[in-house]
Write a protein that holds these residues in place. Structure first.
Motif, PDB file in Angstrom:
ATOM      1  N   HIS A 182      -8.055  -1.060  -8.362  1.00  0.00           N
ATOM      2  CA  HIS A 182      -7.549  -2.320  -7.830  1.00  0.00           C
ATOM      3  C   HIS A 182      -8.602  -2.869  -6.881  1.00  0.00           C
ATOM      4  CE1 HIS A 182      -5.163  -5.027  -5.328  1.00  0.00           C
ATOM      5  NE2 HIS A 182      -4.432  -5.179  -6.403  1.00  0.00           N
TER       6      HIS A 182
ATOM      7  N   ARG B 135       2.407   1.696  -3.410  1.00  0.00           N
ATOM      8  CA  ARG B 135       1.428   2.243  -4.361  1.00  0.00           C
ATOM      9  C   ARG B 135       1.281   3.747  -4.177  1.00  0.00           C
ATOM     10  NH1 ARG B 135      -2.128  -2.611  -3.388  1.00  0.00           N
ATOM     11  NH2 ARG B 135      -1.937  -3.817  -5.303  1.00  0.00           N
TER      12      ARG B 135
ATOM     13  N   ASP C  86       0.833  -1.210   0.000  1.00  0.00           N
ATOM     14  CA  ASP C  86       0.000   0.000   0.000  1.00  0.00           C
ATOM     15  C   ASP C  86       0.867   1.260   0.000  1.00  0.00           C
ATOM     16  OD1 ASP C  86      -2.322  -1.510  -0.020  1.00  0.00           O
ATOM     17  OD2 ASP C  86      -2.659  -1.325   2.148  1.00  0.00           O
TER      18      ASP C  86
END
Length: 75
Positions: A68, A52, A49
């Motif tokens: 996603h 990203r 996370d």
């Protein structure tokens, strides 16, 4: 990009890497990183996370971003 290529070189130059395409190599790298995280008590999902988010700030999308499954509201 250079760091990613350097990190993946070990996989792509191995005997197994020659038999598989880039997508399979990526899956193998991710699976190995997940194992490493489990063995060293790191949170792979949290790191992904954060990666990203870092990618998004360094590479703002030029078009609508793909959704996603983990980022859908309510999931």
């Amino acid at each position: 990009m250079r760091r990613a290529n350097a990190a993946l070189e070990t996989y792509t130059l191995s005997g197994e890497g020659w038999r598989h395409g880039p997508s399979e190599t990526l899956r193998q790298v991710l699976a190995d990183l997940m194992r490493w995280c489990a063995d060293t008590q790191r949170d792979f999902d949290a790191a992904l996370d954060e990666a990203r988010a870092r990618y998004a700030t360094q590479n703002p999308p030029l078009t609508e971003p793909r959704t996603h499954p983990r980022s859908r509201p309510g999931s």
